[in-house]
Write a protein that holds these residues in place. Structure first.
Motif, PDB file in Angstrom:
ATOM      1  N   PRO A  34       0.825  -1.206   0.000  1.00 30.68           N
ATOM      2  CA  PRO A  34       0.000   0.000   0.000  1.00 30.68           C
ATOM      3  C   PRO A  34       0.858   1.254   0.000  1.00 30.68           C
ATOM      4  O   PRO A  34       1.943   1.291   0.563  1.00 30.68           O
ATOM      5  N   VAL A  38      -2.293   4.280   3.100  1.00 26.71           N
ATOM      6  CA  VAL A  38      -3.440   3.373   3.049  1.00 26.71           C
ATOM      7  C   VAL A  38      -3.151   2.174   3.942  1.00 26.71           C
ATOM      8  O   VAL A  38      -2.073   1.594   3.883  1.00 26.71           O
ATOM      9  N   HIS A  40      -3.320  -1.661   5.374  1.00 28.57           N
ATOM     10  CA  HIS A  40      -3.219  -2.947   4.673  1.00 28.57           C
ATOM     11  C   HIS A  40      -4.590  -3.555   4.397  1.00 28.57           C
ATOM     12  O   HIS A  40      -4.824  -4.114   3.331  1.00 28.57           O
ATOM     13  N   TRP A  43      -6.197  -1.679   1.566  1.00 33.32           N
ATOM     14  CA  TRP A  43      -5.479  -1.990   0.327  1.00 33.32           C
ATOM     15  C   TRP A  43      -5.879  -3.371  -0.196  1.00 33.32           C
ATOM     16  O   TRP A  43      -6.061  -3.558  -1.390  1.00 33.32           O
TER      17      TRP A  43
END
Length: 60
Positions: A34, A38, A40, A43
């Motif tokens: 990511p 962002v 995880h 993402w």
């Protein structure tokens, strides 16, 4: 066979019977990590939706 201990169970045939093949992929050009703060989990959801969309469109 016999007393060696390497018969059907512990030999090559036995190991192949009790294992599964799996594919391991490695991205070489651009990673899947990511970017831009962002998380995880978010993402992963984004990538999952993108791959489902590509599959629905017939794009490989």
């Amino acid at each position: 066979m016999g007393d060696s201990g390497l018969g059907r169970r512990h030999g090559a045939d036995g190991l192949l019977k009790r294992t599964e093949a799996s594919a391991v992929a490695h991205q070489r050009l651009q990673g899947f990590a990511p970017r831009g703060g962002v998380k995880h989990e978010q993402w992963a959801r984004i990538l999952t939706r993108a791959f489902k969309t590509l599959r629905a469109l017939g794009i490989r």
